[in-house]
Motif scaffolding. Structure first.
Motif, mmCIF file in Angstrom:
data_model
loop_
_atom_site.group_PDB
_atom_site.id
_atom_site.type_symbol
_atom_site.label_atom_id
_atom_site.label_comp_id
_atom_site.label_asym_id
_atom_site.label_seq_id
_atom_site.Cartn_x
_atom_site.Cartn_y
_atom_site.Cartn_z
ATOM 1 N N LEU A 5 0.838 -1.195 0.000
ATOM 2 C CA LEU A 5 0.000 0.000 0.000
ATOM 3 C C LEU A 5 0.875 1.249 0.000
ATOM 4 C CD1 LEU A 5 -3.049 -0.403 2.426
ATOM 5 C CD2 LEU A 5 -3.057 -0.163 -0.047
ATOM 6 N N PRO A 6 0.694 2.155 -0.951
ATOM 7 C CA PRO A 6 1.498 3.379 -0.979
ATOM 8 C C PRO A 6 1.252 4.234 0.265
ATOM 9 C CG PRO A 6 0.370 3.028 -3.064
ATOM 10 C CD PRO A 6 -0.211 2.041 -2.095
ATOM 11 N N ILE A 7 2.296 4.909 0.711
ATOM 12 C CA ILE A 7 2.210 5.833 1.836
ATOM 13 C C ILE A 7 2.377 7.252 1.307
ATOM 14 C CG2 ILE A 7 3.192 6.556 4.041
ATOM 15 C CD1 ILE A 7 4.132 3.703 4.476
ATOM 16 N N VAL A 8 1.391 8.092 1.544
ATOM 17 C CA VAL A 8 1.385 9.476 1.087
ATOM 18 C C VAL A 8 1.746 10.389 2.254
ATOM 19 C CG1 VAL A 8 -0.080 11.337 0.223
ATOM 20 C CG2 VAL A 8 -0.269 9.034 -0.755
ATOM 21 N N ASP A 9 2.658 11.326 2.005
ATOM 22 C CA ASP A 9 3.128 12.240 3.043
ATOM 23 C C ASP A 9 2.308 13.519 2.995
ATOM 24 O OD1 ASP A 9 4.485 13.984 4.720
ATOM 25 O OD2 ASP A 9 6.453 13.188 4.201
ATOM 26 N N LEU A 10 1.349 13.637 3.916
ATOM 27 C CA LEU A 10 0.459 14.789 3.922
ATOM 28 C C LEU A 10 1.201 16.073 4.307
ATOM 29 C CD1 LEU A 10 -2.458 15.588 3.448
ATOM 30 C CD2 LEU A 10 -2.981 14.968 5.797
ATOM 31 N N GLU A 11 2.161 15.946 5.211
ATOM 32 C CA GLU A 11 2.910 17.130 5.649
ATOM 33 C C GLU A 11 3.702 17.730 4.497
ATOM 34 O OE1 GLU A 11 5.604 18.422 9.488
ATOM 35 O OE2 GLU A 11 5.842 16.395 8.676
ATOM 36 N N LEU A 12 4.267 16.885 3.657
ATOM 37 C CA LEU A 12 5.035 17.375 2.520
ATOM 38 C C LEU A 12 4.140 18.219 1.615
ATOM 39 C CD1 LEU A 12 7.541 15.251 0.447
ATOM 40 C CD2 LEU A 12 5.966 16.823 -0.680
ATOM 41 N N TYR A 13 2.907 17.773 1.423
ATOM 42 C CA TYR A 13 1.976 18.532 0.588
ATOM 43 C C TYR A 13 1.578 19.852 1.248
ATOM 44 C CZ TYR A 13 -2.400 19.870 -1.670
ATOM 45 O OH TYR A 13 -3.402 20.572 -2.307
ATOM 46 N N LEU A 14 1.255 19.817 2.528
ATOM 47 C CA LEU A 14 0.756 21.006 3.205
ATOM 48 C C LEU A 14 1.829 22.081 3.361
ATOM 49 C CD1 LEU A 14 -1.449 19.321 5.957
ATOM 50 C CD2 LEU A 14 -2.230 20.453 3.865
ATOM 51 N N ASN A 15 3.098 21.669 3.433
ATOM 52 C CA ASN A 15 4.192 22.638 3.592
ATOM 53 C C ASN A 15 4.358 23.529 2.360
ATOM 54 O OD1 ASN A 15 4.814 21.892 6.186
ATOM 55 N ND2 ASN A 15 6.453 20.477 5.596
ATOM 56 N N ASP A 16 4.086 22.975 1.178
ATOM 57 C CA ASP A 16 4.211 23.765 -0.056
ATOM 58 C C ASP A 16 3.409 23.063 -1.145
ATOM 59 O OD1 ASP A 16 4.836 25.266 -2.237
ATOM 60 O OD2 ASP A 16 7.016 25.056 -2.084
ATOM 61 N N LYS A 17 2.134 23.442 -1.262
ATOM 62 C CA LYS A 17 1.209 22.728 -2.144
ATOM 63 C C LYS A 17 1.580 22.813 -3.621
ATOM 64 C CE LYS A 17 -2.814 23.231 0.893
ATOM 65 N NZ LYS A 17 -4.232 23.673 0.988
ATOM 66 N N TYR A 18 2.412 23.774 -3.985
ATOM 67 C CA TYR A 18 2.704 23.987 -5.400
ATOM 68 C C TYR A 18 4.095 23.498 -5.804
ATOM 69 C CZ TYR A 18 -1.380 26.915 -4.738
ATOM 70 O OH TYR A 18 -2.626 27.370 -4.415
ATOM 71 N N SER A 19 4.803 22.876 -4.888
ATOM 72 C CA SER A 19 6.136 22.392 -5.220
ATOM 73 C C SER A 19 6.044 21.130 -6.074
ATOM 74 C CB SER A 19 6.915 22.073 -3.941
ATOM 75 O OG SER A 19 6.395 20.914 -3.318
ATOM 76 N N PRO A 20 7.077 20.835 -6.857
ATOM 77 C CA PRO A 20 7.073 19.604 -7.658
ATOM 78 C C PRO A 20 6.910 18.349 -6.799
ATOM 79 C CG PRO A 20 8.790 21.086 -8.430
ATOM 80 C CD PRO A 20 8.244 21.693 -7.166
ATOM 81 N N LEU A 21 7.522 18.349 -5.612
ATOM 82 C CA LEU A 21 7.394 17.185 -4.737
ATOM 83 C C LEU A 21 5.956 17.020 -4.249
ATOM 84 C CD1 LEU A 21 10.645 17.288 -2.544
ATOM 85 C CD2 LEU A 21 10.036 15.623 -4.320
ATOM 86 N N ALA A 22 5.287 18.135 -3.953
ATOM 87 C CA ALA A 22 3.901 18.072 -3.503
ATOM 88 C C ALA A 22 2.994 17.554 -4.621
ATOM 89 C CB ALA A 22 3.444 19.449 -3.037
ATOM 90 N N ILE A 23 3.195 18.037 -5.824
ATOM 91 C CA ILE A 23 2.391 17.577 -6.969
ATOM 92 C C ILE A 23 2.622 16.087 -7.212
ATOM 93 C CG2 ILE A 23 1.935 17.875 -9.422
ATOM 94 C CD1 ILE A 23 1.032 20.207 -7.606
ATOM 95 N N LYS A 24 3.866 15.669 -7.059
ATOM 96 C CA LYS A 24 4.183 14.240 -7.215
ATOM 97 C C LYS A 24 3.439 13.414 -6.170
ATOM 98 C CE LYS A 24 8.101 11.036 -7.374
ATOM 99 N NZ LYS A 24 9.590 10.902 -7.266
ATOM 100 N N GLU A 25 3.367 13.948 -4.946
ATOM 101 C CA GLU A 25 2.665 13.239 -3.874
ATOM 102 C C GLU A 25 1.163 13.173 -4.171
ATOM 103 O OE1 GLU A 25 4.091 11.191 -0.435
ATOM 104 O OE2 GLU A 25 5.030 12.197 -2.137
#
Length: 351
Positions: A5-25
């Motif tokens: 089961l994939p694990i999604v990092d919610l904190e990574l998204y909330l810290n910067d919603k428009y970053s490439p890493l956030a979009i990847k998440e």
């Protein structure tokens, strides 16, 4: 198997919603819902301390005598607030020939345990979030029920945990929207003033803690998305869409489990399928029972699910959104409240 089961990092998204890493998440979240109908999510805002306090409260509640709990039942509202007694709710696949066909097509060693009737589990529905000022479905948007024996602490504990779960699943919904190429608010806006429910189940392991006992028979969730905290007793199996075998799920520390429901399937035109699952007594459950008897001998021996149901608002229309292919035969435009009432009838809760 849970590693799949994939694990999604919610904190990574909330810290910067428009970053490439956030979009990847976000794309990871959307793909997990398509491939598995489920994902694990890290959310550091949700604490094990609050989950434990909630589980303790529900253990004490469900350990009460039958007659005391029954005072909190509201059959006139299709049990959508208050308590649902054991052996009342039928698993969605108990009578549904289409669902039974799904089981027949599975390899024998991956099939769910046979369903013999209504579930042994009890459930409590506690309303979370704002209610609509006007609705065609008042029975689905009723006032919550506070148990008399716990009136001094009930609302505080239930709202504290329920609001944490609500916040987490709303953020996952936003991530899924972005991952599907929708606007960030496309799914969130549909859930505003929905009949969201903190929905713990309770199963008496003194009576039903025997190997291969079915606590919640093979079914899917009728709502939009479901999120779970960590239970003290394992036993949840899911059937990922891209796997030929069932998986026993354990929620790692610091994570929550998210599952797709029927309303999300509707909105994506079947791109995401509502995830099938069951809860049964496994060898791991038996080991957890023995551990509990040694470490918590004075506590009620009830399996509590830490569950929250996120719903589309009752008066909103369910239909495939923008990029998803409309299939009117399978997913015709339907009010969410009508869809819920149909499903409640199918599981023997509609009065």
């Amino acid at each position: 198997m849970t590693d799949a089961l994939p694990i999604v990092d919610l904190e990574l998204y909330l810290n910067d919603k428009y970053s490439p890493l956030a979009i990847k998440e976000c794309k990871k979240a959307a793909n997990a819902l398509v491939d598995y109908g489920a994902l694990l999510v890290k959310d550091p805002r949700v604490t094990e301390k609050d989950n434990s306090r909630f589980l303790d409260l529900m253990e004490d509640y469900f350990a009460q005598p039958f007659e005391v709990k029954l005072k909190d039942a509201r059959p006139e509202f299709s049990y959508q607030v208050g308590v649902t007694p054991g052996f009342k709710e039928e698993p969605r696949c108990y009578r549904d020939p289409n669902c039974q066909e799904v089981i027949i097509k599975m390899p024998e060693d991956s099939r769910p345990l046979p369903i013999s009737g209504p579930d042994a589990k009890w459930r409590y529905f506690w309303r979370i979030g704002e209610r609509p000022q006007e609705t065609k479905f008042p029975q689905l948007n009723s006032e919550p029920v506070v148990p008399e024996s716990f009136k001094d602490i009930w609302s505080t504990v239930m709202n504290q945990w329920g609001n944490q779960m609500h916040r987490a699943i709303l953020d996952v919904s936003e991530m899924a929207s972005v991952g599907f190429g929708l606007s960030a608010n496309a799914l969130l806006d549909l859930t505003k003033n929905g009949p969201h429910l903190l929905a713990p189940t309770g199963s008496d392991l003194n009576e039903y803690g025997k190997l291969n006992t079915v606590l919640a028979g093979f079914h899917y969730d009728l709502n939009f998305m479901t999120i779970h905290g960590k239970s003290r007793f394992p036993g949840l199996h899911i059937w990922p869409r891209n796997e030929s075998t069932k998986m026993q799920v354990r929620v790692p520390d610091g994570c929550l489990l998210v599952q797709a429901g029927k309303q999300l399937e509707w909105l994506t035109g079947g791109k995401v399928k509502a995830g099938y699952h069951e809860v049964v007594v496994t060898e791991s459950t038996l080991q957890a029972i023995e551990n509990a008897k040694k470490t918590r001998p004075d506590r009620p021996l009830w399996r509590i699910s830490s569950t929250f149901f996120l719903h589309i608002a009752s008066d909103n229309v369910l239909q495939p959104l923008g990029p998803f292919k409309p299939e009117p035969a399978l997913y015709p435009p339907t009010l969410a409240g009508d869809q819920v009432n149909y499903e409640l009838f199918q599981i023997n809760l509609d009065q």
